[in-house]
Design a protein around this motif. Structure first.
Motif, PDB file in Angstrom:
ATOM      1  N   TYR A  81      38.966  48.446  37.462  1.00  0.00           N
ATOM      2  CA  TYR A  81      39.186  47.067  37.906  1.00  0.00           C
ATOM      3  C   TYR A  81      40.178  47.014  39.056  1.00  0.00           C
ATOM      4  O   TYR A  81      41.255  47.611  39.023  1.00  0.00           O
ATOM      5  CB  TYR A  81      39.698  46.205  36.758  1.00  0.00           C
ATOM      6  N   ASP A  82      39.788  46.314  40.089  1.00  0.00           N
ATOM      7  CA  ASP A  82      40.644  46.141  41.259  1.00  0.00           C
ATOM      8  C   ASP A  82      40.408  44.723  41.773  1.00  0.00           C
ATOM      9  O   ASP A  82      39.277  44.352  42.074  1.00  0.00           O
ATOM     10  CB  ASP A  82      40.271  47.182  42.326  1.00  0.00           C
ATOM     11  N   ARG A  83      41.470  43.958  41.838  1.00  0.00           N
ATOM     12  CA  ARG A  83      41.333  42.556  42.188  1.00  0.00           C
ATOM     13  C   ARG A  83      40.651  42.358  43.545  1.00  0.00           C
ATOM     14  O   ARG A  83      39.767  41.511  43.693  1.00  0.00           O
ATOM     15  CB  ARG A  83      42.717  41.901  42.209  1.00  0.00           C
ATOM     16  N   ASN A  84      41.040  43.188  44.529  1.00  0.00           N
ATOM     17  CA  ASN A  84      40.463  43.032  45.868  1.00  0.00           C
ATOM     18  C   ASN A  84      38.972  43.344  45.881  1.00  0.00           C
ATOM     19  O   ASN A  84      38.170  42.634  46.499  1.00  0.00           O
ATOM     20  CB  ASN A  84      41.185  43.948  46.866  1.00  0.00           C
ATOM     21  N   VAL A  85      38.638  44.422  45.156  1.00  0.00           N
ATOM     22  CA  VAL A  85      37.224  44.801  45.100  1.00  0.00           C
ATOM     23  C   VAL A  85      36.412  43.676  44.468  1.00  0.00           C
ATOM     24  O   VAL A  85      35.360  43.283  44.978  1.00  0.00           O
ATOM     25  CB  VAL A  85      37.060  46.108  44.293  1.00  0.00           C
ATOM     26  N   THR A  86      36.926  43.121  43.361  1.00  0.00           N
ATOM     27  CA  THR A  86      36.225  42.041  42.677  1.00  0.00           C
ATOM     28  C   THR A  86      36.015  40.857  43.609  1.00  0.00           C
ATOM     29  O   THR A  86      34.933  40.267  43.651  1.00  0.00           O
ATOM     30  CB  THR A  86      37.020  41.595  41.443  1.00  0.00           C
ATOM     31  N   GLU A  87      37.056  40.524  44.351  1.00  0.00           N
ATOM     32  CA  GLU A  87      36.975  39.394  45.276  1.00  0.00           C
ATOM     33  C   GLU A  87      35.872  39.628  46.309  1.00  0.00           C
ATOM     34  O   GLU A  87      35.051  38.749  46.570  1.00  0.00           O
ATOM     35  CB  GLU A  87      38.321  39.234  45.982  1.00  0.00           C
ATOM     36  N   ASN A  88      35.884  40.838  46.864  1.00  0.00           N
ATOM     37  CA  ASN A  88      34.874  41.171  47.876  1.00  0.00           C
ATOM     38  C   ASN A  88      33.468  41.144  47.292  1.00  0.00           C
ATOM     39  O   ASN A  88      32.529  40.691  47.948  1.00  0.00           O
ATOM     40  CB  ASN A  88      35.155  42.554  48.479  1.00  0.00           C
ATOM     41  N   LYS A  91      32.197  37.646  46.984  1.00  0.00           N
ATOM     42  CA  LYS A  91      31.769  37.141  48.302  1.00  0.00           C
ATOM     43  C   LYS A  91      30.425  37.745  48.685  1.00  0.00           C
ATOM     44  O   LYS A  91      29.534  37.054  49.180  1.00  0.00           O
ATOM     45  CB  LYS A  91      32.817  37.515  49.360  1.00  0.00           C
TER      46      LYS A  91
END
Ligand SMILES: [Zn+2]
Length: 159
Positions: A81-88, A91
């Motif tokens: 889990y990685d917040r930035n990856v999830t966000e991307n 999108k």
């Protein structure tokens, strides 16, 4: 949230929906609705039933070869889990689905290209074959004499 695919029609099964059948060799079959379950119990082959995804793919009705399907592939390696990856990813999902819809529409347009001409031809053929059904109502001027006269003779013979 785990989304499963229906064994018969390949549609998505959301949690709490459909039915699951475990065969005595432990193979799991999931069905999205009773329609698919019933068809399975009738031992029907999804490749031979026209409304399933399997049939449509097999007969070139749907888009099968496309780079947008690559993203949905199942991977065995779990992603950390990685917040930035999830966000991307969130999108990207929107963008990818947009691209796919556009491509699917284009595919459909390409497939339906000759459809109108074909339909017109079929209609003309049907009109020619069954014009005797509306024969008496058609004005003489509308049709060529050669066509109407033999049809009338047929009528008399039947009577
Ligand atoms: Zn189904």
């Amino acid at each position: 949230m785990r989304l499963e695919k229906c064994w018969f029609c390949s549609s998505t099964i959301y949690p709490g929906h459909g039915i699951q059948f475990v065969r005595n060799d432990a193979k799991i079959f999931r069905f999205c609705r009773s329609k698919c379950h019933k068809n399975f119990k009738m031992k029907r082959n999804p490749r031979k039933v026209k409304w399933t995804k399997a049939y449509r793919r097999l007969h070139g009705k749907d888009m099968t070869q496309d780079s947008t399907f690559e993203f949905e592939r199942k991977r065995n390696r779990p992603e950390r889990y990685d917040r930035n990856v999830t966000e991307n990813v969130l999108k990207a999902i929107k963008k990818i689905s947009k691209v796919r819809h556009a491509r699917e529409e284009e595919h459909h347009r390409q497939r339906m290209k000759g459809n109108k001409v074909m339909k017109l031809k079929e209609d003309a053929k049907e009109l020619e074959q069954s014009i005797h059904l509306v024969g008496p109502l058609v004005k003489k001027d509308d049709m060529k004499k050669e066509k109407i006269i033999p049809l009338r003779e047929d009528h008399r013979m039947e009577e």
